[in-house]
Design an enzyme around this catalytic site. Structure first.
Site, short mmCIF file in Angstrom:
data_model
loop_
_atom_site.label_atom_id
_atom_site.label_comp_id
_atom_site.label_asym_id
_atom_site.label_seq_id
_atom_site.Cartn_x
_atom_site.Cartn_y
_atom_site.Cartn_z
CB SER A 83 -0.88 0.02 1.25
OG SER A 83 -1.39 1.34 1.42
CG HIS A 135 -3.81 -1.70 -1.54
ND1 HIS A 135 -4.92 -2.42 -1.91
CD2 HIS A 135 -4.20 -0.96 -0.46
CE1 HIS A 135 -5.92 -2.16 -1.09
NE2 HIS A 135 -5.51 -1.26 -0.20
CG ASP A 138 -4.95 2.11 1.14
OD1 ASP A 138 -5.94 1.40 0.96
OD2 ASP A 138 -3.87 1.69 1.60
CG MET A 194 -8.00 6.93 3.14
SD MET A 194 -6.96 6.92 4.60
CE MET A 194 -6.41 5.22 4.58
CG HIS A 243 -9.14 0.09 -0.28
ND1 HIS A 243 -8.51 -0.18 0.92
CD2 HIS A 243 -10.46 0.11 0.00
CE1 HIS A 243 -9.41 -0.30 1.88
NE2 HIS A 243 -10.61 -0.14 1.35
CG MET A 266 -11.03 3.11 2.44
SD MET A 266 -9.48 3.04 3.35
CE MET A 266 -8.33 3.18 1.98
CG MET A 285 -11.44 -2.90 5.23
SD MET A 285 -9.92 -2.50 4.35
CE MET A 285 -8.89 -1.83 5.66
CG ASP A 334 -6.08 -3.11 3.19
OD1 ASP A 334 -5.01 -2.88 3.76
OD2 ASP A 334 -6.71 -2.26 2.53
C1 DX5 Z 1 -6.22 1.15 5.84
C2 DX5 Z 1 -5.73 0.92 4.43
C3 DX5 Z 1 -4.65 -0.08 4.36
C4 DX5 Z 1 -3.42 0.32 5.09
C5 DX5 Z 1 -2.59 -0.88 5.34
O1 DX5 Z 1 -7.24 2.06 5.84
O2 DX5 Z 1 -6.79 0.47 3.61
O3 DX5 Z 1 -4.37 -0.45 3.03
O4 DX5 Z 1 -2.69 1.29 4.45
O5 DX5 Z 1 -1.51 -0.48 6.10
P1 DX5 Z 1 -0.77 -1.45 7.11
O6 DX5 Z 1 -0.26 -2.61 6.31
O7 DX5 Z 1 0.30 -0.60 7.67
O8 DX5 Z 1 -1.80 -1.88 8.13
ZN ZN Z 2 -6.35 -0.49 1.56
#
Ligand code: DX5
Ligand code: ZN
Length: 217
Positions: free
Chosen positions: A7, A32, A34, A36, A65, A67, A136, A174
């Site tokens: 990620s 990956h 992320d 947000m 991904h 969010m 998750m 994840d």
């Molecule tokens: C959390 C994200 C993950 C996160 C994983 O909201 O979706 O992808 O970055 O990070 P680690 O591996 O550090 O838990």
């Molecule tokens: Zn993620």
């Protein structure tokens, strides 16, 4: 073979391409991404323009991904930014079937994501339509959190659900994936492991990726 999906949330944003190249050279399969929005999750990361800056510069499979609230509104932007797969949270979508069809209409893979407290029953009617289910294993919003142990049983139940229906749907897990629990997660039935802090905050990305390969083989 288990796929690794670092990620970029834990990458060095001031040297993003350098970090992407490092995981690519270490031999991972997915990148990956992320996204947000500060509404669906209590944190803001980055949007499509940042992803677009990497377009054409990596051969990795780009796994987005989302969010975010109202994901339908941004799907075209992420396709244009280079996504190979787009995942949306069941908790963030009112018309999940429509959203999944919208993603697939662009010719990219579609994934559905579940928060830790969201039951598998919420995807019973959509399982046939997706390429991947992302479970998750932390509450989304931040990297570096601890794996929620109940996820392992959930992975096993999802594996059973997919196998019983004879589907070709990948299970991605994840959050909080480390060298110490990767084996447990894979044994439970995961096909793709997301790891942010475990890879990007390590001393040597290449050695950590190799170590992951060893523990999950
Ligand atoms: C959390 C994200 C993950 C996160 C994983 O909201 O979706 O992808 O970055 O990070 P680690 O591996 O550090 O838990
Ligand atoms: Zn993620």
């Amino acid at each position: 073979m288990v796929k690794l999906a670092p990620s970029i949330l834990s990458a060095d944003f001031s040297n993003l391409l350098v970090d992407v190249k490092a995981v690519e050279e270490a031999g991972v399969e997915y990148l990956h991404v992320d996204v947000m929005d500060g509404h669906f999750v209590p944190n803001i990361s980055f949007g499509a323009p940042v992803l677009k800056s990497l377009k054409g510069k990596t051969s990795l499979f780009v796994d987005v991904h989302l969010m975010i609230e109202n994901p339908d509104q941004y799907i075209a932007d992420f396709v244009d930014a280079g996504a190979d797969s787009i995942g949306v949270h069941v908790e963030a979508t009112r018309h999940l079937h429509r959203t999944i069809q919208l993603i697939k209409s662009y010719g990219v893979q579609a994934a559905v994501t579940l928060n830790p407290a969201t039951p598998l029953s919420s995807i019973e009617e959509i399982l046939e339509d997706v390429d991947m289910v992302l479970l998750m294993s932390v509450n989304p919003g931040f990297g570096g959190q601890s794996y929620i142990p109940q996820t392992t049983a959930k992975i096993k139940r999802l594996r059973k659900m997919i196998d019983e229906r004879g589907l070709d749907v990948a299970i991605q897990v994840d959050g909080g994936i480390k060298l110490s629990n990767a084996k447990e997660v894979v044994r439970a039935g995961a096909d793709i492991l997301v790891a942010g802090s475990a890879i990007f905050n390590s001393e040597s990305i290449i050695e950590t990726v190799q170590a992951f390969r060893e523990v999950v083989k």
